[in-house]
Write a protein that holds these residues in place. Structure first.
Motif, short mmCIF file in Angstrom:
data_model
loop_
_atom_site.label_atom_id
_atom_site.label_comp_id
_atom_site.label_asym_id
_atom_site.label_seq_id
_atom_site.Cartn_x
_atom_site.Cartn_y
_atom_site.Cartn_z
N LEU A 27 0.85 -1.18 0.00
CA LEU A 27 0.00 0.00 0.00
C LEU A 27 0.89 1.23 0.00
N VAL A 28 0.64 2.13 -0.96
CA VAL A 28 1.42 3.36 -1.09
C VAL A 28 0.45 4.53 -0.98
N LEU A 29 0.69 5.42 -0.02
CA LEU A 29 -0.13 6.61 0.17
C LEU A 29 0.60 7.81 -0.40
N LEU A 30 -0.05 8.54 -1.29
CA LEU A 30 0.53 9.74 -1.89
C LEU A 30 -0.09 10.96 -1.22
N VAL A 31 0.76 11.87 -0.78
CA VAL A 31 0.33 13.06 -0.06
C VAL A 31 0.93 14.28 -0.74
N GLY A 32 0.10 15.29 -0.97
CA GLY A 32 0.58 16.52 -1.56
C GLY A 32 -0.59 17.38 -1.99
N ASP A 33 -0.32 18.65 -2.15
CA ASP A 33 -1.36 19.58 -2.56
C ASP A 33 -1.80 19.32 -3.99
N LEU A 34 -2.88 19.96 -4.38
CA LEU A 34 -3.37 19.89 -5.74
C LEU A 34 -2.26 20.33 -6.69
N GLY A 35 -1.97 19.51 -7.69
CA GLY A 35 -0.92 19.84 -8.66
C GLY A 35 0.48 19.49 -8.21
N ALA A 36 0.62 18.82 -7.07
CA ALA A 36 1.95 18.50 -6.55
C ALA A 36 2.67 17.45 -7.38
N GLY A 37 1.90 16.56 -8.03
CA GLY A 37 2.53 15.50 -8.82
C GLY A 37 2.14 14.10 -8.38
N LYS A 38 1.03 13.99 -7.66
CA LYS A 38 0.59 12.67 -7.19
C LYS A 38 0.26 11.74 -8.35
N THR A 39 -0.44 12.26 -9.35
CA THR A 39 -0.79 11.42 -10.49
C THR A 39 0.45 11.05 -11.29
N ALA A 40 1.37 11.98 -11.47
CA ALA A 40 2.63 11.67 -12.16
C ALA A 40 3.37 10.56 -11.43
N PHE A 41 3.38 10.62 -10.10
CA PHE A 41 4.03 9.57 -9.32
C PHE A 41 3.31 8.25 -9.52
N ALA A 42 1.97 8.27 -9.50
CA ALA A 42 1.19 7.04 -9.71
C ALA A 42 1.47 6.46 -11.10
N GLN A 43 1.65 7.33 -12.09
CA GLN A 43 1.97 6.86 -13.45
C GLN A 43 3.30 6.14 -13.47
N GLY A 44 4.29 6.68 -12.79
CA GLY A 44 5.60 6.02 -12.72
C GLY A 44 5.53 4.72 -11.96
N LEU A 45 4.79 4.71 -10.87
CA LEU A 45 4.61 3.49 -10.08
C LEU A 45 4.00 2.39 -10.96
N ALA A 46 2.99 2.77 -11.74
CA ALA A 46 2.35 1.82 -12.66
C ALA A 46 3.36 1.31 -13.68
N ARG A 47 4.19 2.19 -14.20
CA ARG A 47 5.21 1.78 -15.17
C ARG A 47 6.15 0.75 -14.54
N GLY A 48 6.52 0.97 -13.29
CA GLY A 48 7.39 0.03 -12.58
C GLY A 48 6.73 -1.32 -12.32
N LEU A 49 5.39 -1.33 -12.36
CA LEU A 49 4.64 -2.58 -12.19
C LEU A 49 4.31 -3.22 -13.53
N GLY A 50 4.78 -2.62 -14.62
CA GLY A 50 4.55 -3.19 -15.95
C GLY A 50 3.21 -2.84 -16.56
N VAL A 51 2.53 -1.84 -16.02
CA VAL A 51 1.26 -1.39 -16.61
C VAL A 51 1.58 -0.65 -17.90
N GLU A 52 0.92 -1.05 -18.99
CA GLU A 52 1.21 -0.44 -20.29
C GLU A 52 0.18 0.57 -20.74
N GLU A 53 -1.03 0.51 -20.17
CA GLU A 53 -2.07 1.45 -20.59
C GLU A 53 -1.89 2.79 -19.89
N PRO A 54 -2.46 3.86 -20.45
CA PRO A 54 -2.34 5.18 -19.81
C PRO A 54 -2.98 5.19 -18.42
N VAL A 55 -2.33 5.84 -17.49
CA VAL A 55 -2.82 5.96 -16.12
C VAL A 55 -3.26 7.40 -15.90
#
Length: 163
Positions: A27-55
């Motif tokens: 379980l990974v909890l992302l914390v930060g203000d609006l626009g901080a980069g939480k979704t960008a981090f989640a996209q990278g995390l997905a890439r590291g898990l081998g997810v190929e579709e857009p996140v």
């Protein structure tokens, strides 16, 4: 562990390195203000898990699931009115499942999640594209894996910064 990144892609690379180290039940909890980069981090995390579709951010769907090396459940709790809504959505099953769960706005639910988790706090840096990532590891499972995870993440940050 604190890491400074200079671009969204560098943030994604650091997250991908963390993703490559994740195992079922993490379980990974992302914390930060609006626009901080939480979704960008989640996209990278997905890439590291081998997810190929857009996140994308599941702001309106609340939960988005992806197939990869391990299943990924991407949860955004920003629009939930109360913590009980999280459980009504089946959060227990997600966290206890065979995949990885990443929660945007994780600080809103940190008091009710399992003790075993990672918190990634994302703060703006000095320039518009700079971010300061603060990773904190909680629970015995993470204490045992912390050194390997920190090494992988630090290597990614160093490699991406020199690229």
């Amino acid at each position: 562990m604190t890491i400074h990144t200079t671009s969204a892609e560098e943030t994604r690379a650091v997250a991908a390195a963390l993703g490559s180290q994740l195992v079922a039940g993490d379980l990974v909890l992302l914390v930060g203000d609006l626009g901080a980069g939480k979704t960008a981090f989640a996209q990278g995390l997905a890439r590291g898990l081998g997810v190929e579709e857009p996140v994308t951010s599941p702001t309106f769907t609340i939960v988005q699931e992806y197939a990869g090396r391990l299943p990924l459940a991407h949860v955004d709790v920003y629009r939930l009115d109360r913590v009980q809504d999280l459980y009504d959505l089946g959060f227990d099953e997600l966290v206890d499942g065979e995949g990885v769960t990443v929660v945007e706005w994780g600080d809103l639910v940190e008091q009710v999640v399992p003790a075993e988790h990672v918190v990634v706090r994302i703060e703006p840096g000095n320039a518009d594209t700079e971010r300061v990532l603060e990773l904190s590891f909680h629970g015995a499972r993470w204490r045992a894996r912390r050194a390997a995870v920190e090494h992988a993440v630090a290597d990614a940050a160093t490699h991406e910064a020199s690229a």
